[in-house]
Design an enzyme around this catalytic site. Structure first.
Site, PDB file in Angstrom:
ATOM      1  N   PRO A  88       0.662  81.829  76.994  1.00  0.00           N
ATOM      2  CG  PRO A  88       0.313  84.114  77.238  1.00  0.00           C
ATOM      3  CD  PRO A  88      -0.344  82.875  76.761  1.00  0.00           C
ATOM      4  CD  GLU A 116      -5.543  91.939  77.037  1.00  0.00           C
ATOM      5  OE1 GLU A 116      -5.208  92.641  76.083  1.00  0.00           O
ATOM      6  OE2 GLU A 116      -4.750  91.613  77.947  1.00  0.00           O
ATOM      7  NE  ARG A 153      16.678  73.513  61.875  1.00  0.00           N
ATOM      8  CZ  ARG A 153      17.411  74.007  60.873  1.00  0.00           C
ATOM      9  NH1 ARG A 153      16.850  74.790  59.977  1.00  0.00           N
ATOM     10  NH2 ARG A 153      18.683  73.721  60.770  1.00  0.00           N
ATOM     11  CG  ASP A 168      20.300  72.948  63.815  1.00  0.00           C
ATOM     12  OD1 ASP A 168      21.262  73.406  63.178  1.00  0.00           O
ATOM     13  OD2 ASP A 168      19.161  72.802  63.356  1.00  0.00           O
TER      14      ASP A 168
HETATM   15  O1  LIG Z   1       4.388  82.760  75.414  1.00  0.00           O
HETATM   16  B1  LIG Z   1       3.750  82.276  74.324  1.00  0.00           B
HETATM   17  O2  LIG Z   1       4.303  81.203  73.637  1.00  0.00           O
HETATM   18  C1  LIG Z   1       2.393  82.848  73.859  1.00  0.00           C
HETATM   19  C2  LIG Z   1       1.526  81.995  73.159  1.00  0.00           C
HETATM   20  C3  LIG Z   1       0.289  82.484  72.746  1.00  0.00           C
HETATM   21  C4  LIG Z   1      -0.048  83.811  72.990  1.00  0.00           C
HETATM   22  C5  LIG Z   1      -1.205  84.575  72.693  1.00  0.00           C
HETATM   23  C6  LIG Z   1      -0.971  85.837  73.191  1.00  0.00           C
HETATM   24  N1  LIG Z   1       0.253  85.875  73.783  1.00  0.00           N
HETATM   25  C7  LIG Z   1       0.833  84.641  73.673  1.00  0.00           C
HETATM   26  C8  LIG Z   1       2.073  84.174  74.118  1.00  0.00           C
END
Ligand SMILES: OB(O)c1ccc2cc[nH]c2c1
Length: 238
Positions: A88, A116, A153, A168
């Site tokens: 994230p 987490e 792709r 695309d």
């Molecule tokens: O936002 B994401 O692309 C993303 C990537 C990996 C994990 C692992 C737990 N939440 C995640 C979210």
């Protein structure tokens, strides 16, 4: 192009890649996907991959050892590969980044965390940290599949119809135009007359107007660097 995926849920990856464009690309030998279960790189009988966070807090954190052991196992062949951690906190994945990955990397390792998060020290062994978007996911596996799908792709020959890769959305800098197929009339919902006209010039103009209209409505942020002709059409729509 070779993808090596590190995950505790290999079946998520293995199931998806059998179908559609990816399945065809695998059968053609254009792409190879190898999936590794992180639990196979643990050293305890319970194949433990996570533990409580130092400093307290909710949830569990994935331990570095399985990631480290898996990465060292892959690197033993000394072949070049780009190591990408899905997270994230990563930089936003875009079509442009997909193109860059396709052009620059012959092999990519996609590292999937869950829980987490993963021990921060794993990042010392990766090249990039990438996120597919600003929403909460349960793990990196979906993000890994998005990257695999969008990069494959772009590989020449991966798609039956090369044009569809160019057509695309996002490749052109704006959203796609509406698509229709048979029947011509479904419960009174009719296909736009222009698409039945056979006038390819008119159809192309209609599609461009619709694409710009959709983009203006849903993704005005994409409307940059338009050609003078596209700008003229856009101004007509405003
Ligand atoms: O936002 B994401 O692309 C993303 C990537 C990996 C994990 C692992 C737990 N939440 C995640 C979210």
């Amino acid at each position: 192009m070779k993808f090596e995926v590190l995950t505790i849920f290999p079946e998520i990856i293995e199931c998806y890649i059998k179908h559609g464009v990816l399945g065809k690309a695998l059968n053609k030998g254009i792409v190879e996907v190898k999936v590794y279960n992180l639990r196979d790189f643990t050293s305890d009988k319970h194949k433990k991959v996570d533990d409580y966070p130092y400093g307290g807090g909710a949830g569990m954190v994935m331990q570095i050892e399985p990631f480290y052991n898996a990465i060292m196992h892959l690197k033993a062949d000394e072949k070049p590969r780009k190591l990408v951690l899905l997270s994230p906190q990563g930089r936003k994945f875009t079509q442009k980044l997909a193109q860059k990955f396709m052009e620059e990397s012959k092999a990519m390792v996609l590292i999937c965390g869950r829980y987490e998060g993963i021990d921060e020290r794993v990042k010392a062994f990766v090249d990039e940290e990438v996120s597919i978007g600003d929403y909460v996911l349960s793990g990196g596996e979906l993000a890994a599949l998005v990257i695999i799908d969008s990069v494959v792709r772009l590989i020449p020959g991966a798609l039956g119809d090369e044009l569809s890769a160019v057509e695309d959305s996002f490749m052109k800098g704006f959203l796609d135009y509406p698509h229709y197929t048979r029947p011509e009339d479904f419960k009174g919902m009719k296909v736009p007359e222009v698409l039945l006209s056979g006038d390819h010039k008119k159809i192309a103009l209609w599609r461009k107007r619709q694409a710009l209209k959709n983009t203006l409505k849903n993704r005005p942020d994409l409307l940059k660097n338009l050609s003078p002709e596209d700008m003229r059409i856009l101004k007509e729509l405003c």
